[in-house]
Scaffold this active site. Sequence first.
Site, PDB file in Angstrom:
ATOM      1  N   GLU A 176      55.308  62.574  74.911  1.00 23.91           N
ATOM      2  CA  GLU A 176      55.678  62.769  76.318  1.00 23.91           C
ATOM      3  C   GLU A 176      56.765  61.785  76.754  1.00 23.91           C
ATOM      4  OE1 GLU A 176      53.004  61.598  74.970  1.00 23.91           O
ATOM      5  OE2 GLU A 176      51.807  60.305  76.291  1.00 23.91           O
ATOM      6  N   SER A 226      49.727  56.435  66.182  1.00 25.37           N
ATOM      7  CA  SER A 226      49.041  55.168  65.902  1.00 25.37           C
ATOM      8  C   SER A 226      47.697  55.436  65.210  1.00 25.37           C
ATOM      9  CB  SER A 226      48.836  54.404  67.207  1.00 25.37           C
ATOM     10  OG  SER A 226      48.102  55.208  68.105  1.00 25.37           O
ATOM     11  N   CYS A 281      57.859  53.442  61.543  1.00 24.06           N
ATOM     12  CA  CYS A 281      56.625  53.274  60.772  1.00 24.06           C
ATOM     13  C   CYS A 281      56.932  52.676  59.404  1.00 24.06           C
ATOM     14  CB  CYS A 281      55.922  54.601  60.611  1.00 24.06           C
ATOM     15  SG  CYS A 281      56.921  55.767  59.712  1.00 24.06           S
ATOM     16  N   GLU A 379      49.574  45.887  63.990  1.00 27.02           N
ATOM     17  CA  GLU A 379      50.910  46.494  64.058  1.00 27.02           C
ATOM     18  C   GLU A 379      51.528  46.147  65.410  1.00 27.02           C
ATOM     19  OE1 GLU A 379      51.185  50.827  64.559  1.00 27.02           O
ATOM     20  OE2 GLU A 379      52.904  50.820  63.217  1.00 27.02           O
TER      21      GLU A 379
HETATM   22  P1  NAD Z   1      50.568  57.355  69.804  1.00 30.94           P
HETATM   23  O1  NAD Z   1      49.402  57.342  68.894  1.00 30.94           O
HETATM   24  O2  NAD Z   1      50.434  56.644  71.122  1.00 30.94           O
HETATM   25  O3  NAD Z   1      50.973  58.868  70.189  1.00 30.94           O
HETATM   26  C1  NAD Z   1      51.185  59.842  69.201  1.00 30.94           C
HETATM   27  C2  NAD Z   1      50.888  61.214  69.794  1.00 30.94           C
HETATM   28  O4  NAD Z   1      49.509  61.261  70.200  1.00 30.94           O
HETATM   29  C3  NAD Z   1      51.718  61.530  71.044  1.00 30.94           C
HETATM   30  O5  NAD Z   1      52.113  62.878  70.995  1.00 30.94           O
HETATM   31  C4  NAD Z   1      50.754  61.260  72.190  1.00 30.94           C
HETATM   32  O6  NAD Z   1      50.997  62.070  73.319  1.00 30.94           O
HETATM   33  C5  NAD Z   1      49.402  61.569  71.593  1.00 30.94           C
HETATM   34  N1  NAD Z   1      48.316  60.736  72.146  1.00 30.94           N
HETATM   35  C6  NAD Z   1      48.422  59.482  72.665  1.00 30.94           C
HETATM   36  N2  NAD Z   1      47.219  59.041  73.056  1.00 30.94           N
HETATM   37  C7  NAD Z   1      46.336  60.022  72.773  1.00 30.94           C
HETATM   38  C8  NAD Z   1      44.906  60.145  72.948  1.00 30.94           C
HETATM   39  N3  NAD Z   1      44.171  59.166  73.489  1.00 30.94           N
HETATM   40  N4  NAD Z   1      44.324  61.285  72.542  1.00 30.94           N
HETATM   41  C9  NAD Z   1      45.049  62.281  71.993  1.00 30.94           C
HETATM   42  N5  NAD Z   1      46.396  62.208  71.819  1.00 30.94           N
HETATM   43  C10 NAD Z   1      47.028  61.106  72.198  1.00 30.94           C
HETATM   44  O7  NAD Z   1      51.822  56.822  68.975  1.00 30.94           O
HETATM   45  P2  NAD Z   1      53.266  56.470  69.526  1.00 30.94           P
HETATM   46  O8  NAD Z   1      53.189  55.197  70.304  1.00 30.94           O
HETATM   47  O9  NAD Z   1      53.888  57.645  70.148  1.00 30.94           O
HETATM   48  O10 NAD Z   1      54.029  56.210  68.131  1.00 30.94           O
HETATM   49  C11 NAD Z   1      54.012  54.988  67.460  1.00 30.94           C
HETATM   50  C12 NAD Z   1      52.965  54.970  66.371  1.00 30.94           C
HETATM   51  O11 NAD Z   1      53.206  56.029  65.451  1.00 30.94           O
HETATM   52  C13 NAD Z   1      53.007  53.694  65.549  1.00 30.94           C
HETATM   53  O12 NAD Z   1      51.692  53.279  65.311  1.00 30.94           O
HETATM   54  C14 NAD Z   1      53.687  54.109  64.252  1.00 30.94           C
HETATM   55  O13 NAD Z   1      53.370  53.333  63.131  1.00 30.94           O
HETATM   56  C15 NAD Z   1      53.170  55.500  64.114  1.00 30.94           C
HETATM   57  N6  NAD Z   1      54.018  56.276  63.231  1.00 30.94           N
HETATM   58  C16 NAD Z   1      53.564  56.508  61.971  1.00 30.94           C
HETATM   59  C17 NAD Z   1      54.334  57.219  61.079  1.00 30.94           C
HETATM   60  C18 NAD Z   1      53.851  57.480  59.680  1.00 30.94           C
HETATM   61  O14 NAD Z   1      54.515  58.198  58.964  1.00 30.94           O
HETATM   62  N7  NAD Z   1      52.720  56.954  59.264  1.00 30.94           N
HETATM   63  C19 NAD Z   1      55.592  57.702  61.462  1.00 30.94           C
HETATM   64  C20 NAD Z   1      56.030  57.449  62.770  1.00 30.94           C
HETATM   65  C21 NAD Z   1      55.223  56.736  63.645  1.00 30.94           C
END
Ligand code: NAD
Length: 494
Positions: A176, A226, A281, A379
């Site tokens: 979002e 995450s 990541c 992290e």
């Molecule tokens: P996030 O977990 O906050 O959000 C990811 C997705 O989940 C978003 O679409 C968000 O709207 C949704 N979301 C958020 N909170 C939620 C909840 N309580 N319930 C259900 N859905 C929810 O992650 P972010 O801050 O957008 O991205 C950064 C994270 O992503 C970092 O931890 C990074 O390491 C990870 N990441 C990992 C990889 C990989 O390949 N392992 C790649 C890119 C990013």
Amino acid sequence: MDQITHWINGALDTSKPERSGDIYNPATGKTTKSVAFGNAATVDRAVNAATIAFAEWRHSSLTKRTQVLFAFRELVAQNKERIAALITDEHGKVLSDAAGEVTRGLEVVEFACGIPHLLKGGFSEEVSTGVDVYSIRQALGPVAIISPFNFPAMVPMWFFPVAIACGNTVIVKPSEKDPSAAMFMAKLWKEAGLPDGVFNVVHGDKEVVDALLTHKGIKSISFVGSTPIARYVYETGTKAGKRVQALGGAKNHMVVLPDADLELAADAAINAGFGSAGERCMAISAIVAVEPIASALVARIKSRMANIKTGDGTQGSDMGPLVTAVHRDKVASYIEAGAKAGATLVVDGRALEIAGDGFWLGPTLFDHVTPDMSIYKEEIFGPVLSVLRVNTYDEALALVNSHEYGNGTAIFTNDGGAARRYQNEVEVGMVGINVPIPVPMAYYSFGGWKNSLFGDSHAHGTEGVHFFTRGKVVTSRWLDPSHGGINLGFPQND
Ligand code: NAD
């Protein structure tokens, strides 16, 4: 102010949202757009469209699918700069980084163009007299892709080209915080000739994610984000009977052995630590220096940090702002915690001053970090590098292997035997040898180990094809025409 809304069945959704979220330009701190937040009814509309479209798309010929993928590939390539500009505007990363992520995503589209080859099954003739056995892989149905803020174009592109090429229909739920790249690509799919309903985008937060995780019409979930949310998505999605791949957070170590080229290692630390403000990541966040080279390495990294130009990503800077004020404050609080815990703060990014309300934080370097400190255990996802000093290769390996995350790692050495041992012994999914960020190519699969991935399928490559299809094995016996089939001139039985 622009209002971004859902893309369902090849058109913008016109329903009035009950809730919406703000989108910022991180370089100015100003609210620039608003995004509609969907709910269970939105997901239902998208799943209906995807289900109807699936009935036809699964029967589209491999030639037709390839033609659409090729056309989409061309359109994305032609519009790379425009997509990059949308990313920089909402995420903050510098334009060259944003264009780079579009290129990485395109590589998956190119991989998916080879779907006729990738979907070929096996065939065994005469497993019994007159009996043949063969395998086919078939599409799942409507599949969901839930992506994080840090790669708004590339991460959805890890999944949807392969999913669509395999004959599935897709619902993307972008972050979002930066949803515009996904919307732009939705329009390109339509221009490329993809039938309406094959590619849909719904926006929102937990409410819409929960609706996707439990909707009976959704057959699989591909999540990146995450670790706590990845675990939740995996548990909830599998409980609802779906196949789930949930990629989580990371703490990537770069091990520098005493014989390494320290100039190369210092350059790599800068690129991998501070590129995209550490919001990758695959960013390196922990450097394990095997003595006696730690002080020499720290000095080299420090002197290079002075040349990093932090600023607006559209203005030729090296490093942009962080994605939101909340995230910037969280990363800054880790710097406070590291200093309090006794690590040596070599460069303090909080000292950076840029006029205006952008979400700024400069690159930060800690030395003498120990494994018990929060800056090492957790992290941070920002421009903060921690150096840990150890005395032996074995100590370095034990450190990496005892961390909860296992996404990526790099080793710097001139000893091929040491590098070979490391690639064999390290418990991490993606390993670099004298390269800073070991991101695999599209035709290999991307994914980490341990708490960096829940599920057993990595993204794209052949594992992606496997994830987005299910296998079927057919055992067939066709009697010889002499047994009463059509008269081909063979002698007929009585
Ligand atoms: P996030 O977990 O906050 O959000 C990811 C997705 O989940 C978003 O679409 C968000 O709207 C949704 N979301 C958020 N909170 C939620 C909840 N309580 N319930 C259900 N859905 C929810 O992650 P972010 O801050 O957008 O991205 C950064 C994270 O992503 C970092 O931890 C990074 O390491 C990870 N990441 C990992 C990889 C990989 O390949 N392992 C790649 C890119 C990013």
